[in-house]
Scaffold this motif. Structure first.
Motif, short mmCIF file in Angstrom:
data_model
loop_
_atom_site.label_atom_id
_atom_site.label_comp_id
_atom_site.label_asym_id
_atom_site.label_seq_id
_atom_site.Cartn_x
_atom_site.Cartn_y
_atom_site.Cartn_z
N SER A 1 60.30 29.79 51.70
CA SER A 1 60.09 28.95 52.87
C SER A 1 59.15 27.77 52.59
N ASP A 2 58.38 27.86 51.50
CA ASP A 2 57.43 26.81 51.14
C ASP A 2 57.79 26.09 49.85
N GLY B 1 68.33 36.37 46.30
CA GLY B 1 67.56 37.59 46.06
C GLY B 1 66.06 37.36 46.02
N GLY B 2 65.56 36.41 46.79
CA GLY B 2 64.14 36.12 46.82
C GLY B 2 63.68 35.11 45.78
N ALA B 3 64.59 34.68 44.92
CA ALA B 3 64.26 33.69 43.89
C ALA B 3 64.91 32.36 44.22
N VAL B 4 64.27 31.29 43.82
CA VAL B 4 64.81 29.95 44.02
C VAL B 4 65.70 29.65 42.82
N THR B 5 66.93 29.22 43.08
CA THR B 5 67.90 28.95 42.02
C THR B 5 68.55 27.59 42.24
N ILE B 6 69.13 27.04 41.18
CA ILE B 6 69.84 25.76 41.27
C ILE B 6 71.33 26.00 41.05
N ASP B 7 72.13 25.47 41.95
CA ASP B 7 73.58 25.51 41.82
C ASP B 7 73.99 24.31 40.96
N GLY B 8 74.32 24.56 39.71
CA GLY B 8 74.66 23.50 38.78
C GLY B 8 75.86 22.68 39.19
N ASP B 9 76.75 23.25 40.01
CA ASP B 9 77.92 22.50 40.47
C ASP B 9 77.55 21.45 41.51
N LYS B 10 76.48 21.69 42.27
CA LYS B 10 76.06 20.76 43.31
C LYS B 10 74.98 19.78 42.83
N CYS B 11 74.26 20.15 41.79
CA CYS B 11 73.14 19.35 41.32
C CYS B 11 73.63 18.03 40.72
N THR B 12 73.02 16.92 41.15
CA THR B 12 73.36 15.60 40.62
C THR B 12 72.34 15.13 39.58
N LYS B 13 71.39 15.99 39.26
CA LYS B 13 70.35 15.70 38.26
C LYS B 13 69.50 14.50 38.64
N CYS B 14 69.19 14.38 39.91
CA CYS B 14 68.37 13.26 40.39
C CYS B 14 66.89 13.45 40.02
N ARG B 15 66.50 14.66 39.71
CA ARG B 15 65.14 15.01 39.29
C ARG B 15 64.11 15.03 40.41
N ASP C 1 71.94 20.26 29.95
CA ASP C 1 73.09 19.70 30.67
C ASP C 1 73.22 20.29 32.07
N THR C 2 73.02 21.59 32.19
CA THR C 2 73.09 22.26 33.48
C THR C 2 71.72 22.80 33.81
N PRO C 3 71.13 22.36 34.90
CA PRO C 3 69.80 22.86 35.24
C PRO C 3 69.82 24.35 35.50
N ILE C 4 68.82 25.04 35.00
CA ILE C 4 68.72 26.47 35.15
C ILE C 4 67.38 26.77 35.81
N LEU C 5 67.42 27.62 36.81
CA LEU C 5 66.18 28.00 37.46
C LEU C 5 66.36 29.35 38.11
N PHE C 6 65.43 30.24 37.89
CA PHE C 6 65.35 31.50 38.61
C PHE C 6 63.85 31.73 38.76
N CYS C 7 63.30 31.13 39.80
CA CYS C 7 61.85 31.08 39.96
C CYS C 7 61.40 31.87 41.17
N MET C 8 60.32 32.61 41.01
CA MET C 8 59.76 33.38 42.12
C MET C 8 58.30 33.00 42.35
N HIS C 9 57.90 31.83 41.89
CA HIS C 9 56.51 31.40 42.02
C HIS C 9 56.18 31.06 43.48
N CYS C 10 56.99 30.22 44.11
CA CYS C 10 56.75 29.79 45.49
C CYS C 10 57.48 30.71 46.46
N GLN C 11 56.92 30.84 47.65
CA GLN C 11 57.67 31.50 48.72
C GLN C 11 58.84 30.58 49.06
#
Length: 78
Positions: A34-35, A51-65, A22-32
């Motif tokens: 900036s890229d 903190g150097g990780a890419v994250t998704i704000d579930g409140d802003k996400c519209t789940k467009c994929r 229901d709420t996208p979760i992401l804490f990824c450090m695979h990509c830089q």
């Protein structure tokens, strides 16, 4: 289902995600950040760097994929 880039470190949390959440979760450090293709693909600015990780704000996400489609290691589940 893991990408060849996965080292089973559990740092990004993708191992703990389940499809169609229901709420996208992401804490990824695979990509830089900036890229990170997902960061560039998000039209809602719901993907941020924390903190150097890419994250998704579930409140802003519209789940467009759009982020799911461009993720090079397929860790984003929506």
């Amino acid at each position: 289902m893991y990408s060849g880039n996965c080292t089973n470190c559990t740092t990004c949390g993708s191992c703990q995600q389940s499809p169609n959440v229901d709420t996208p979760i992401l804490f990824c450090m695979h990509c830089q950040p900036s890229d990170a293709p997902c960061l560039k693909a998000c039209r809602e600015n719901a993907i941020k760097v924390l903190g150097g990780a890419v994250t998704i704000d579930g409140d802003k996400c519209t789940k467009c994929r759009d982020c799911v489609e461009v993720c090079p290691i397929k860790v984003i589940k929506i």
